[in-house]
Design an enzyme around this catalytic site. Structure first.
Site, PDB file in Angstrom:
ATOM      1  N   ASP A 196      -7.824  -8.354   5.650  1.00 39.83           N
ATOM      2  CA  ASP A 196      -8.903  -8.183   6.620  1.00 39.83           C
ATOM      3  C   ASP A 196      -9.381  -6.744   6.711  1.00 39.83           C
ATOM      4  O   ASP A 196      -8.675  -5.804   6.357  1.00 39.83           O
ATOM      5  CB  ASP A 196      -8.412  -8.581   8.008  1.00 39.83           C
ATOM      6  CG  ASP A 196      -7.424  -7.567   8.576  1.00 39.83           C
ATOM      7  OD1 ASP A 196      -6.388  -7.337   7.914  1.00 39.83           O
ATOM      8  OD2 ASP A 196      -7.698  -6.983   9.638  1.00 39.83           O
ATOM      9  N   PHE A 216      -9.883   0.461  -0.120  1.00 38.48           N
ATOM     10  CA  PHE A 216      -9.655  -0.588   0.864  1.00 38.48           C
ATOM     11  C   PHE A 216     -10.217  -1.919   0.382  1.00 38.48           C
ATOM     12  O   PHE A 216     -11.370  -2.002  -0.034  1.00 38.48           O
ATOM     13  CB  PHE A 216     -10.266  -0.213   2.213  1.00 38.48           C
ATOM     14  CG  PHE A 216      -9.701  -1.044   3.331  1.00 38.48           C
ATOM     15  CD1 PHE A 216      -8.469  -0.729   3.892  1.00 38.48           C
ATOM     16  CD2 PHE A 216     -10.377  -2.163   3.787  1.00 38.48           C
ATOM     17  CE1 PHE A 216      -7.929  -1.526   4.899  1.00 38.48           C
ATOM     18  CE2 PHE A 216      -9.838  -2.959   4.791  1.00 38.48           C
ATOM     19  CZ  PHE A 216      -8.615  -2.637   5.350  1.00 38.48           C
ATOM     20  N   ASP A 249       0.861  -1.185   0.000  1.00 39.95           N
ATOM     21  CA  ASP A 249       0.000   0.000   0.000  1.00 39.95           C
ATOM     22  C   ASP A 249       0.902   1.241   0.000  1.00 39.95           C
ATOM     23  O   ASP A 249       1.348   1.690  -1.052  1.00 39.95           O
ATOM     24  CB  ASP A 249      -0.915  -0.106   1.236  1.00 39.95           C
ATOM     25  CG  ASP A 249      -1.922   1.009   1.362  1.00 39.95           C
ATOM     26  OD1 ASP A 249      -1.812   2.006   0.643  1.00 39.95           O
ATOM     27  OD2 ASP A 249      -2.840   0.885   2.190  1.00 39.95           O
TER      28      ASP A 249
END
Ligand code: IMP
Ligand code: MG
Length: 172
Positions: free
Chosen positions: A149, A142, A93
């Protein structure tokens, strides 16, 4: 976002490349827990050469925003000196985690460190990170599923999904 079938097909392609490129290196795969457990398991069952795997933990993430803080690396028991290391990550990310990890592992004098990430959010990178094996480039939103998760939930989904915030209460 990405079906289980597409993920599986792509993981096989990455494994096929590794079967050519890493065959004589007897690499040590370092899978970063928790997120990479599906990726590591699915990838390794398609490798047909001598290799080792170990699992390390290094979490830097809480909720839906990269916390920016890095915790300690735990679980590393192998000697890395002179070895070919392949880091297995679920997703890159900001790149802070992988950068930290590469710097940390360099202290153990490996011969080389490669990075394999199932997902790469190129737009979100805050560091110039080189990922040798990229599964999919994904937008800066996201994601969850296939090991990823949202507050520890959703890891068991076989495909990759985008989180819709209005579904937050349903998850809880
Ligand atoms: P980075 O340090 O910002 O590159 O974050 C890397 C770690 O954050 C990954 O190993 C994941 O555990 C977590 N992460 C980053 N993006 C997502 C996401 O979209 N969903 C779930 N976890 C994520
Ligand atoms: Mg992770």
């Amino acid at each position: 976002m990405i079906s289980a079938e597409r993920v599986e097909a792509r993981v096989r392609e990455l494994a096929a490349r590794m079967n050519e490129e890493l065959r004589n290196k007897r690499p040590l795969f370092l899978a970063i827990l928790n997120g990479s457990f599906f990726f590591a398991a699915d990838l390794l069952r398609h490798l047909d050469f001598l290799c080792e795997i170990s699992f390390v933990k290094l979490a830097s993430y809480q909720g839906t925003h990269s916390a920016g803080k890095i915790r300690e690396l735990i679980g590393l028991n192998e000697s890395l000196r002179g070895r070919s290391i392949v880091i297995l990550e679920d997703i890159v990310d900001s790149g802070l985690t992988i950068t930290y990890l590469q710097d940390k592992l360099m202290e153990y004098s490996p011969q080389e460190i490669r990075v394999a990430a199932l997902l790469l959010k190129r737009e979100a990178l805050q560091r110039p990170v080189h990922v040798d094996y990229v599964g999919f480039e994904v937008p800066n939103i996201f994601l969850l599923g296939y090991g990823l998760d949202y507050d520890q939930l959703g890891r068991n989904l076989p495909g990759i999904y985008a989180l819709k915030l209005e579904s937050k209460t349903k998850l809880a």
